[in-house]
Scaffold this active site. Structure first.
Site, mmCIF file in Angstrom:
data_model
loop_
_atom_site.group_PDB
_atom_site.id
_atom_site.type_symbol
_atom_site.label_atom_id
_atom_site.label_comp_id
_atom_site.label_asym_id
_atom_site.label_seq_id
_atom_site.Cartn_x
_atom_site.Cartn_y
_atom_site.Cartn_z
ATOM 1 C CG ASP A 249 -7.753 2.272 0.555
ATOM 2 O OD1 ASP A 249 -7.433 1.222 1.147
ATOM 3 O OD2 ASP A 249 -8.692 3.000 0.915
ATOM 4 C CG ASP B 117 -6.741 -2.602 1.536
ATOM 5 O OD1 ASP B 117 -7.023 -3.132 2.618
ATOM 6 O OD2 ASP B 117 -7.268 -1.547 1.124
#
Ligand code: GDG
Length: 724
Positions: free
Chosen positions: A676, A496
């Site tokens: 996250d 990510d």
């Protein structure tokens, strides 16, 4: 061995005094029957109030008697009953939850009594509680107990079921202690309501009043996954069906019929309660006779009102109102041999109830509000010949299951009058067709299934919570991962971007890769296949990352660029017609929230609030997301409360599906994924069997491991490539 502890305000027993002695009478209520299979088994127990206030010297003896029956008493004084039960529970919560806001009262001393009494229940449970036990708490009188127990026993398994409706946020927010009540309930792991609407209202209150964001029916409460569900309660079908078939019930029906004559009977049976709509039903019956005089002498209302809470002033007033209306209607239409309303203010044993269910060809159950309403289900189960008509209020939870009843709005008198006529004139074939369908429904989903489902779901959730408890990535584990990576021949790493490889910046445009990250990606991309999988636009990822020869997945999987061959669109995306409506709503919030702004991608819209004044941003984001959820429901969209963003995207697309798709044609012997936020959970979940998944930050996650921040991610990746 783990045991189950049931907790409710009332124990399933009544204590009656006879010649100075205590007599113990088991309750036959639906809940007691359903939970009987649980609390009577092995070490399981039921904790609750035995229903009367006793002198202290009798408590020991009563406790001893109850212990033998697997029950544990919570003794309440007369003053506690007055303030906690008759006061706060029944004059604040009950009217609020049934939308009778003019009956609500807010008294600090009653709130205190409610808190103290809830503590008493929690203490009583604590006395018997062991670490592996399951606690199932029931109803609105005990909303604070789940969290009281959670504080003391952080890992215990707790379920909560509310038997009455949960009102819209607009009503719930009127209660001064609303947040404390919500946080009280949220101490439970699994929270059940009768209907989807109750559950929806509860989630929206948690969101808008207590600041919890939710995803579908799940809320994360201090890193604990809480699930909210709708589980309509059923009855012990066979018990009512058998009782209605019994010789005793048939004999009683015959005896009653002999004295009543042959007129058609409409059954009305409820506890004395303003939520049950008794005066409205009487007025509708009055108007029916007035407008249809040919039925005078041919049909009577069989009105049973079961005494309840008669020490509460509004209930006393209701009783007087009912008595007045009955007197008025009977005075108007009665003849020497015809009584329009047969009124009984008392309760009856089951065999007599069964006789009533048998002899009334129509049941008219029209509460103004009702969590479920079991009487209508019992009526259906008792119709041995499969005839009879049920007139049922739309406002009862049961209406969601019983669409073959004649459904009425209890505030629409004309419709109620019409429904009586329709019921009386319904052809027998039509009655049977409807009754058969309703019998199938009610017999399929019984109280026993309800209990099994609740307990099964609660245990299942606990297992999922445990699976989601992410492990901190220790130095030792890091070394193991590094060794595995170094041994692999064809590794692939999903990354990510924001919050994972770079920190959050006030302006999202400031997040371009810094010098260290550029270096890391250059080195890493030579040793592994890298896939950056982000919510960012394709253009931004192009600008920042194409030069590193890595695969790019933009907008959570909507656009994909593999091996630098150019962007292609995911074929699963739906049209973007919804965007105009969503944009209008978001723009309205931008005007009211200085510092917030809109980011428009081809197939997603994102409202950012990281620059907004602290507190205001959170508040507006909750308003916005419920606003969006309301307007965009059923359009195949996800409304995500992310990190300082509210994002709308097609639900068919997510990072997990995109990652799986990317892996399809690869033969990787080492798969790793970092992320996250909530959207990365889809990746972790999709890759759970195959990959080393790492969550950045705290909190429950489907990932196997957790690291603190983007710096720790970078340092691990440097270790893997073996240089810096
Ligand atoms: C709450 C929610 C929800 C009644 N009179 C006699 C008698 N009853 C029995 C009925 C039925 C029960 O009492 C009443 O249940 P309801 O569901 O209608 O209503 P509440 O008491 O308000 O219960 C409600 C329920 O919790 C369960 O979650 O459905 O919405 O308000 O079983 O048969 N039983 C006997 N004699 C009577 O005279 N034996």
């Amino acid at each position: 061995m783990s045991k189950t502890i049931i907790v409710s305000n009332r124990l399933p027993i009544r204590i009656e005094k006879e010649d100075g002695k205590n007599l113990y009478k088991t309750s036959e209520g639906g809940l007691a029957t359903g939970l009987g299979s649980i609390y009577k088994d092995g070490d399981n127990i039921w904790v609750g109030w035995p229903g009367i206030s006793l002198p202290e010297e009798e408590e020991k003896e009563v406790e001893g008697e109850l212990i033998q029956r697997n029950m544990r008493p919570v003794f309440l004084s007369e003053a506690e009953v007055q303030e906690f039960y008759l006061g706060f529970s029944n004059q604040t919560l009950w009217p609020a939850f049934h939308y009778f806001i003019h009956h609500m009262r807010f008294k600090d001393e009653e709130w205190k009594a409610y808190t103290d009494a809830n503590q008493k229940f929690a203490d009583a449970v604590s006395k018997w509680l062991e670490p592996d036990d399951v606690v199932w708490i029931h109803d609105y009188q005990l909303m604070l107990v789940p969290n009281m127990l959670r504080q003391k026993f952080p890992n215990i398994t707790i379920g909560f079921f509310q038997h009455i409706p949960f009102p819209s946020y607009e009503v719930f927010r009127m209660i001064p202690w609303r947040r404390k009540l919500l946080n009280g309930v949220l101490g439970a792991d699994y929270i059940g309501f009768h209907t989807y609407d109750d559950m929806r209202h509860f989630l929206s209150s948690c969101h808008r009043l207590a600041g919890y964001s939710y995803n579908r029916n799940q809320i994360l409460v201090k890193n604990r996954l809480v699930e909210v569900d709708s589980l309509p309660m059923g009855i012990d079908y066979d018990k009512y069906a058998q009782s209605a078939k019994s010789e005793l019930a048939k004999a009683k029906e015959m005896a009653f019929r002999n004295s009543l004559g042959s007129q058609d009977l409409i059954l009305s049976m409820d506890r004395l309660d303003y939520s049950k709509g008794i005066p409205g039903r009487l007025k509708a019956f009055d108007r029916f006779l007035d407008e249809n005089p040919e039925y005078i002498g041919k049909v009577s209302l069989f009105l049973i009102v079961v005494p309840s809470r008669d020490r509460v002033p509004s209930y006393k007033a209701l009783k007087e109102k009912v008595e007045f209306l009955v007197g008025h209607i009977n005075g108007k239409y009665a003849t020497i041999n015809y009584v329009p309303i047969r009124f009984y203010y008392r309760s009856y044993p089951l065999d007599e109830l069964s006789a009533f269910y048998r002899m009334c060809r129509i049941a008219m159950i029209t509460p103004k509000r009702d969590g479920m309403n079991l009487v209508c289900k019992e009526y259906i189960a008792s119709r041995e010949n499969q005839d009879g008509v049920l007139i049922l209020s739309e406002m009862a939870g049961a209406a969601k299951e019983l669409s073959d009843a004649i459904l009425v709005n209890p505030n629409d008198e004309a419709e109620m009058v019409e429904s009586i006529k329709r019921a009386l004139e319904m052809p027998i074939k039509e009655q049977q067709r409807r009754m058969q369908i309703m019998q199938q429904t009610v017999s399929k989903y019984t109280i026993f299934q309800w209990v099994d489902l609740f307990i099964g779901n609660l245990r299942g959730l606990k297992a999922r919570q445990e699976a989601m408890a992410t492990k901190k990535l220790t130095e030792e584990l890091k070394e193991e991962l590094v060794a595995k990576f170094k041994k692999s021949k064809d590794p692939i790493i999903f990354l990510d971007y924001d919050g994972t490889l770079v920190p959050f910046f006030e302006d999202p445009e400031d997040s371009a890769p810094d010098e260290e990250l550029e270096k890391l990606l250059t080195v890493l991309s030579k040793k592994a296949k890298l896939v950056v999988i982000s919510g960012r636009k394709a253009a931004t990822l192009d600008k920042w990352l194409t030069k590193f020869h890595i695969d790019l997945i933009a907008e959570h999987g909507i656009k994909i660029n593999i091996d630098g061959k150019g962007w292609i669109k995911n074929p699963e995306i739906i049209s973007s017609e919804w965007k105009d409506e969503a944009r209008n709503i978001m723009e309205f919030y931008i005007q009211r929230t200085p510092g917030s702004f809109l980011e428009e991608k081809e197939h997603t819209l994102v409202w950012h609030y990281r620059k907004v004044e602290k507190g205001l941003g959170g508040l507006r984001s909750r308003e916005l997301s419920s606003h969006l959820k309301h307007f965009l429901s059923n359009k195949g969209l996800d409304i995500i409360d992310g990190d300082h963003v509210v994002e709308v995207k097609p639900s068919a697309i997510n990072k997990g599906k995109a990652a799986k798709e990317r892996l399809k044609d690869m033969n990787s012997d080492f798969v790793m994924a970092f992320g996250d936020d909530r959207t990365d959970e889809d990746t972790f979940e999709a890759l759970s069997d195959t990959a080393e998944t790492i969550k950045v930050g705290n909190g429950f996650s489907y990932a196997k491991f957790a690291v603190e921040n983007h710096e720790e991610v970078r340092s691990l990746l440097w270790n893997m490539v073996g240089e810096r």
